[in-house]
Design a protein around this motif. Structure first.
Motif, mmCIF file in Angstrom:
data_model
loop_
_atom_site.group_PDB
_atom_site.id
_atom_site.type_symbol
_atom_site.label_atom_id
_atom_site.label_comp_id
_atom_site.label_asym_id
_atom_site.label_seq_id
_atom_site.Cartn_x
_atom_site.Cartn_y
_atom_site.Cartn_z
ATOM 1 N N TYR A 1 -9.427 5.733 -8.277
ATOM 2 C CA TYR A 1 -10.180 4.617 -7.691
ATOM 3 C C TYR A 1 -9.250 3.711 -6.874
ATOM 4 N N TYR A 2 -8.110 3.341 -7.456
ATOM 5 C CA TYR A 2 -7.196 2.458 -6.724
ATOM 6 C C TYR A 2 -6.487 3.181 -5.585
ATOM 7 N N THR A 3 -6.367 4.491 -5.675
ATOM 8 C CA THR A 3 -5.874 5.267 -4.534
ATOM 9 C C THR A 3 -6.875 5.147 -3.380
ATOM 10 N N ILE A 4 -8.150 5.301 -3.714
ATOM 11 C CA ILE A 4 -9.216 5.190 -2.706
ATOM 12 C C ILE A 4 -9.214 3.793 -2.087
ATOM 13 N N GLN A 5 -9.170 2.770 -2.927
ATOM 14 C CA GLN A 5 -9.157 1.393 -2.429
ATOM 15 C C GLN A 5 -7.944 1.151 -1.533
ATOM 16 N N ASP B 1 -8.131 0.010 2.262
ATOM 17 C CA ASP B 1 -7.513 -1.278 2.592
ATOM 18 C C ASP B 1 -6.389 -1.138 3.611
ATOM 19 N N SER B 2 -5.737 0.025 3.616
ATOM 20 C CA SER B 2 -4.646 0.235 4.570
ATOM 21 C C SER B 2 -5.135 0.856 5.881
ATOM 22 N N GLY B 3 -6.461 1.058 5.993
ATOM 23 C CA GLY B 3 -7.028 1.543 7.247
ATOM 24 C C GLY B 3 -7.165 3.050 7.362
ATOM 25 N N ASN B 4 -6.913 3.785 6.297
ATOM 26 C CA ASN B 4 -7.014 5.240 6.344
ATOM 27 C C ASN B 4 -8.384 5.676 5.824
ATOM 28 N N LYS B 5 -9.410 5.432 6.640
ATOM 29 C CA LYS B 5 -10.800 5.673 6.260
ATOM 30 C C LYS B 5 -11.081 7.152 5.968
ATOM 31 N N SER B 6 -10.563 8.051 6.778
ATOM 32 C CA SER B 6 -10.910 9.472 6.590
ATOM 33 C C SER B 6 -10.330 10.016 5.280
ATOM 34 N N GLU B 7 -9.086 9.672 4.973
ATOM 35 C CA GLU B 7 -8.494 10.133 3.710
ATOM 36 C C GLU B 7 -9.162 9.428 2.528
ATOM 37 N N GLY B 8 -9.498 8.158 2.699
ATOM 38 C CA GLY B 8 -10.213 7.422 1.658
ATOM 39 C C GLY B 8 -11.550 8.063 1.350
ATOM 40 N N TYR B 9 -12.258 8.480 2.400
ATOM 41 C CA TYR B 9 -13.563 9.116 2.203
ATOM 42 C C TYR B 9 -13.426 10.461 1.492
ATOM 43 N N TYR C 1 0.792 -1.217 0.000
ATOM 44 C CA TYR C 1 0.000 0.000 0.000
ATOM 45 C C TYR C 1 0.831 1.278 0.000
ATOM 46 N N ALA C 2 1.952 1.277 0.687
ATOM 47 C CA ALA C 2 2.798 2.479 0.717
ATOM 48 C C ALA C 2 3.299 2.804 -0.693
ATOM 49 N N SER C 3 3.807 1.800 -1.393
ATOM 50 C CA SER C 3 4.284 2.026 -2.764
ATOM 51 C C SER C 3 3.129 2.399 -3.680
ATOM 52 N N ALA C 4 1.998 1.723 -3.515
ATOM 53 C CA ALA C 4 0.835 2.021 -4.353
ATOM 54 C C ALA C 4 0.429 3.490 -4.217
ATOM 55 N N LEU C 5 0.337 3.956 -2.991
ATOM 56 C CA LEU C 5 -0.062 5.353 -2.781
ATOM 57 C C LEU C 5 0.944 6.321 -3.395
ATOM 58 N N THR C 6 2.211 6.052 -3.195
ATOM 59 C CA THR C 6 3.254 6.922 -3.745
ATOM 60 C C THR C 6 3.130 7.008 -5.263
ATOM 61 N N LEU C 7 3.030 5.861 -5.912
ATOM 62 C CA LEU C 7 3.010 5.821 -7.377
ATOM 63 C C LEU C 7 1.697 6.360 -7.950
ATOM 64 N N LEU C 8 0.571 5.980 -7.359
ATOM 65 C CA LEU C 8 -0.723 6.455 -7.854
ATOM 66 C C LEU C 8 -0.882 7.956 -7.655
ATOM 67 N N ASN C 9 -0.466 8.450 -6.491
ATOM 68 C CA ASN C 9 -0.557 9.897 -6.242
ATOM 69 C C ASN C 9 0.340 10.679 -7.193
ATOM 70 N N LYS C 10 1.514 10.143 -7.486
ATOM 71 C CA LYS C 10 2.401 10.831 -8.428
ATOM 72 C C LYS C 10 1.776 10.856 -9.823
ATOM 73 N N SER C 11 1.163 9.763 -10.234
ATOM 74 C CA SER C 11 0.474 9.718 -11.525
ATOM 75 C C SER C 11 -0.609 10.791 -11.586
ATOM 76 N N LEU C 12 -1.404 10.881 -10.526
ATOM 77 C CA LEU C 12 -2.488 11.873 -10.490
ATOM 78 C C LEU C 12 -1.972 13.300 -10.399
ATOM 79 N N ALA C 13 -0.814 13.487 -9.754
ATOM 80 C CA ALA C 13 -0.231 14.830 -9.656
ATOM 81 C C ALA C 13 0.221 15.324 -11.032
ATOM 82 N N ILE C 14 0.652 14.404 -11.875
ATOM 83 C CA ILE C 14 1.102 14.784 -13.217
ATOM 84 C C ILE C 14 -0.109 15.128 -14.074
#
Length: 185
Positions: A99-103, A107-115, A74-87
């Motif tokens: 969508y996969y950032t949200i998932q 999945d990693s337990g960060n409900k408030s940021e996911g929401y 999840y840590a790598s996923a967030l880093t890579l997906l967020n960078k993709s979206l930042a571009i």
């Protein structure tokens, strides 16, 4: 010399267990180039390389992030997906990346940021978001969270939206099951 056991073959091919050959050990690379060349997609996703992180190709970043998500890194996923979206958040795959950032966040337990990201997705009017195949799933997720948070009136509104926009679907059935958990007014 002894040969490896032969499989038991019968006329009816009954379920006999056949021994599997012992796998040969993989030779170790002799130098750093060999190590890099033998890096698997799984290893790359679990430890994003500097090349991945310095990439300015949002599609490659999204794909690497998605791979990391599937492998529960999840840590790598967030880093890579967020960078993709930042571009860019205007590409045909941007809804997938969000969508996969949200998932990943849920999945990693960060409900408030996911929401927060879920709400951002649902409020985005860009074509690739407005016509995304993920909307029904995210609406159901939103309704589930609203029920968990005892925000029943908001949950009812979202469930009505699901019923209106996605009639006779599995998501509608799931939303209607969720509605049964909401106490009467």
């Amino acid at each position: 010399s002894q040969s490896s056991p032969k499989p038991n073959i019968t006329a009816k091919n009954e379920n006999k267990v056949t021994p599997k050959p012992t796998p040969k050990p993989t030779p170790k690379p002799l130098n750093q180039k060999a190590t890099t060349a033998n890096t698997t997609a799984s290893q790359t996703a679990n430890n994003p390389t500097n090349a991945q992180l310095s990439s300015n190709d949002p599609l490659k970043l999204y794909r690497s992030g998605y791979t990391a998500f599937r492998e529960k890194d999840y840590a790598s996923a967030l880093t890579l997906l967020n960078k993709s979206l930042a571009i860019t958040d205007k590409s045909y795959f941007s809804d997938d990346a969000l969508y996969y950032t949200i998932q990943t966040l849920f999945d990693s337990g960060n409900k408030s940021e996911g929401y927060k990201k879920l709400t951002q997705f649902l409020n985005n009017k860009a074509t690739h978001f407005a016509k995304s195949p993920f909307i029904d799933d995210l609406l159901l997720k939103k309704a589930e969270i609203l029920v968990q948070d005892k925000k029943y009136n908001e949950a009812r509104t979202v469930i009505e939206q699901i019923n209106k926009n996605y009639p006779n679907t599995l998501i509608t059935n799931m939303a209607n099951q969720l509605a049964k958990k909401i106490p009467a007014n």
